[in-house]
Motif scaffolding. Structure first.
Motif, PDB file in Angstrom:
ATOM      1  N   UNK A   1      52.051  46.326  33.475  1.00 41.64           N
ATOM      2  CA  UNK A   1      52.722  45.055  33.789  1.00 41.64           C
ATOM      3  C   UNK A   1      51.936  44.207  34.789  1.00 41.64           C
ATOM      4  N   UNK A   2      51.300  44.881  35.774  1.00 40.83           N
ATOM      5  CA  UNK A   2      50.531  44.169  36.796  1.00 40.83           C
ATOM      6  C   UNK A   2      49.253  44.929  37.129  1.00 40.83           C
ATOM      7  N   UNK A   3      48.207  44.169  37.448  1.00 38.77           N
ATOM      8  CA  UNK A   3      46.940  44.741  37.920  1.00 38.77           C
ATOM      9  C   UNK A   3      46.686  44.216  39.324  1.00 38.77           C
ATOM     10  N   UNK A   4      46.542  45.123  40.275  1.00 36.65           N
ATOM     11  CA  UNK A   4      46.240  44.760  41.659  1.00 36.65           C
ATOM     12  C   UNK A   4      44.804  45.192  41.947  1.00 36.65           C
ATOM     13  N   UNK A   5      43.897  44.236  41.924  1.00 39.50           N
ATOM     14  CA  UNK A   5      42.464  44.527  42.080  1.00 39.50           C
ATOM     15  C   UNK A   5      42.091  44.498  43.548  1.00 39.50           C
ATOM     16  N   UNK A   6      42.176  45.650  44.177  1.00 41.77           N
ATOM     17  CA  UNK A   6      41.884  45.768  45.611  1.00 41.77           C
ATOM     18  C   UNK A   6      40.453  46.280  45.809  1.00 41.77           C
ATOM     19  N   UNK A   7      39.486  45.472  45.378  1.00 44.96           N
ATOM     20  CA  UNK A   7      38.087  45.917  45.360  1.00 44.96           C
ATOM     21  C   UNK A   7      37.234  45.220  46.413  1.00 44.96           C
ATOM     22  N   UNK A   8      37.890  44.524  47.335  1.00 46.67           N
ATOM     23  CA  UNK A   8      37.140  43.956  48.441  1.00 46.67           C
ATOM     24  C   UNK A   8      36.950  42.451  48.336  1.00 46.67           C
ATOM     25  N   UNK A   9      36.256  41.930  49.332  1.00 53.96           N
ATOM     26  CA  UNK A   9      36.114  40.491  49.489  1.00 53.96           C
ATOM     27  C   UNK A   9      34.684  40.162  49.912  1.00 53.96           C
ATOM     28  N   UNK A  10      34.321  38.895  49.827  1.00 53.05           N
ATOM     29  CA  UNK A  10      32.958  38.484  50.161  1.00 53.05           C
ATOM     30  C   UNK A  10      32.994  37.215  51.001  1.00 53.05           C
ATOM     31  N   UNK A  11      31.920  36.923  51.728  1.00 51.45           N
ATOM     32  CA  UNK A  11      31.831  35.607  52.371  1.00 51.45           C
ATOM     33  C   UNK A  11      31.896  34.503  51.315  1.00 51.45           C
ATOM     34  N   UNK A  12      32.238  33.313  51.759  1.00 52.15           N
ATOM     35  CA  UNK A  12      32.328  32.170  50.851  1.00 52.15           C
ATOM     36  C   UNK A  12      30.939  31.564  50.667  1.00 52.15           C
TER      37      UNK A  12
ATOM     38  N   UNK B   1      35.618  40.792  33.925  1.00 54.71           N
ATOM     39  CA  UNK B   1      35.971  41.449  32.654  1.00 54.71           C
ATOM     40  C   UNK B   1      36.963  40.564  31.901  1.00 54.71           C
ATOM     41  N   UNK B   2      37.097  40.762  30.593  1.00 53.33           N
ATOM     42  CA  UNK B   2      38.081  39.992  29.825  1.00 53.33           C
ATOM     43  C   UNK B   2      39.496  40.233  30.342  1.00 53.33           C
ATOM     44  N   UNK B   3      40.254  39.155  30.482  1.00 50.65           N
ATOM     45  CA  UNK B   3      41.641  39.258  30.909  1.00 50.65           C
ATOM     46  C   UNK B   3      41.856  39.129  32.404  1.00 50.65           C
ATOM     47  N   UNK B   4      40.777  38.980  33.178  1.00 48.00           N
ATOM     48  CA  UNK B   4      40.943  38.907  34.630  1.00 48.00           C
ATOM     49  C   UNK B   4      41.718  37.666  35.053  1.00 48.00           C
ATOM     50  N   UNK B   5      41.701  36.651  34.223  1.00 48.55           N
ATOM     51  CA  UNK B   5      42.396  35.404  34.567  1.00 48.55           C
ATOM     52  C   UNK B   5      43.864  35.401  34.162  1.00 48.55           C
ATOM     53  N   UNK B   6      44.374  36.500  33.637  1.00 49.76           N
ATOM     54  CA  UNK B   6      45.793  36.572  33.289  1.00 49.76           C
ATOM     55  C   UNK B   6      46.657  36.488  34.553  1.00 49.76           C
ATOM     56  N   UNK B   7      47.832  35.895  34.469  1.00 48.15           N
ATOM     57  CA  UNK B   7      48.697  35.746  35.652  1.00 48.15           C
ATOM     58  C   UNK B   7      49.091  37.070  36.293  1.00 48.15           C
ATOM     59  N   UNK B   8      49.090  38.138  35.536  1.00 46.16           N
ATOM     60  CA  UNK B   8      49.530  39.432  36.083  1.00 46.16           C
ATOM     61  C   UNK B   8      48.467  40.094  36.951  1.00 46.16           C
ATOM     62  N   UNK B   9      47.268  39.536  37.019  1.00 50.93           N
ATOM     63  CA  UNK B   9      46.175  40.111  37.808  1.00 50.93           C
ATOM     64  C   UNK B   9      46.166  39.473  39.195  1.00 50.93           C
ATOM     65  N   UNK B  10      46.252  40.308  40.226  1.00 57.15           N
ATOM     66  CA  UNK B  10      46.290  39.821  41.606  1.00 57.15           C
ATOM     67  C   UNK B  10      45.120  40.408  42.401  1.00 57.15           C
ATOM     68  N   UNK B  11      44.400  39.548  43.124  1.00 58.65           N
ATOM     69  CA  UNK B  11      43.328  40.002  44.003  1.00 58.65           C
ATOM     70  C   UNK B  11      43.785  40.057  45.461  1.00 58.65           C
ATOM     71  N   UNK B  12      44.947  39.467  45.721  1.00 58.67           N
ATOM     72  CA  UNK B  12      45.534  39.512  47.055  1.00 58.67           C
ATOM     73  C   UNK B  12      46.937  40.090  46.942  1.00 58.67           C
TER      74      UNK B  12
END
Length: 325
Positions: A242-253, A136-147
């Protein structure tokens, strides 16, 4: 170029188990790891508690003694370091695999540091290192964390947690208890039913009392520097953030699979194609071990039910290598 009977890609618990089985079988092996020892576990939240009991995480006949029934991340890191030292495993850390090519003896593995020639390969890379994307737009902002690591950065901050399973609920609760203003965006109409039994009632009660605001049947439409737009059943809304914590899971590489030439079953959860009895892929003497065997169904396989993969592969491989000798 160094020659081996076996190269193991990934020094997680199952990769270490494969190394132990290889050592027992007298095979000349080397484990290649792109990061630190048990890199995926190292990237877990610092206060994480395992769902499995310590005895179900044991490998190599090394006892895992924890302070409580469910071990912590810190205890697991210490345990697998002891396993590594007890077995004097041949592990090369900070050595990412870049490619694999076939030769007359087997395969050549390329890394930034050196090349390795090997008769056989086991890929055991887990999935926690590669986060699912929101796209989605904005996912690359520094405030977005996947971990997620620690609650400290989120004290007195407006935090949006995306997801409704173990990680999301754990993060929502921990940041809330440390002083964050927590909102959850949940795609379904309830908290994931299989959330850990000691977490689920807690998060549901915090939502019920209004301490944590939850938007069900909701997706995140856009992330802005100081707000987020949510697509709710009542229409789009914009809330401060202020922050987005995207805890939506992980995938194989899957990018690594492509580099190695491992075929994927696109119609069956994107699982690496393999023989269920030997775990061998269509590439001769190339095997897959651990949780990556479930593809995108990452809730099906765990350390506790893939420890057997090591002996399954090595028992088959030893027969294959004996015939080649």
């Amino acid at each position: 170029m160094k020659n081996y009977d076996l190269i193991i890609v990934g020094a997680g618990p199952i990769g270490l188990a494969c190394g132990i089985s290889a050592a027992k079988a007298g095979l000349n092996y080397c484990i290649l790891e792109k990061g630190v020892l048990v890199n995926s576990l190292y990237n877990f939240p610092e206060n994480m508690t395992f769902f499995s009991t310590s005895n179900l995480l044991e490998i190599g006949d090394v006892p895992f003694v924890a302070h409580n029934d469910k071990p912590t991340r810190k205890e697991a890191l210490e345990y697998y370091r002891r396993v590594y030292e007890s077995w004097k495993l041949n592990v090369k850390l900070y050595t990412p695999v870049q490619s694999m090519t076939k030769n007359t003896e087997g395969y050549v593995i390329d890394t930034p540091k050196e090349q390795f020639s090997t008769k056989a390969v086991i890929v055991s890379t887990g999935f926690y290192d590669t986060a699912r994307k929101l796209n989605i737009p904005g996912e690359d902002l520094p405030k977005v964390k996947h971990f997620y690591d620690s609650p400290h950065p989120y004290v007195n901050q407006k935090v949006l947690v995306i997801g409704a399973a173990n990680s999301a609920c754990d993060v929502a609760l921990e940041t809330f208890y440390k002083g964050a203003e927590v909102t959850m965006a949940i795609r379904g109409n309830e908290i994931y039913p299989k959330t850990k039994y000691w977490i689920k009632p807690n998060i549901e009660n915090r939502i019920k009392e209004g301490s944590i605001k939850a938007y069900f049947e909701t997706s995140v439409k856009e992330i802005k520097p100081h707000s987020v737009i949510l697509d709710t059943p009542d229409g789009a809304i914009e809330i401060e953030n202020d922050f987005v914590l995207a805890m939506i899971g992980y995938t194989p590489d899957y990018s690594l699979f492509e580099k190695l030439g491992l075929p994927i079953d696109e119609e069956n959860a994107k699982k690496p194609i393999h023989n269920s009895e030997t775990l061998e892929t269509p590439l001769k003497n190339v095997f897959v071990a651990g949780v990556i065997n479930s593809g995108m169904k990452t809730s099906k396989l765990f350390i506790e039910n893939t420890r057997v993969h090591a002996d399954m592969i090595i028992n088959h491989l030893k027969k294959e290598l004996t015939q080649l000798a």
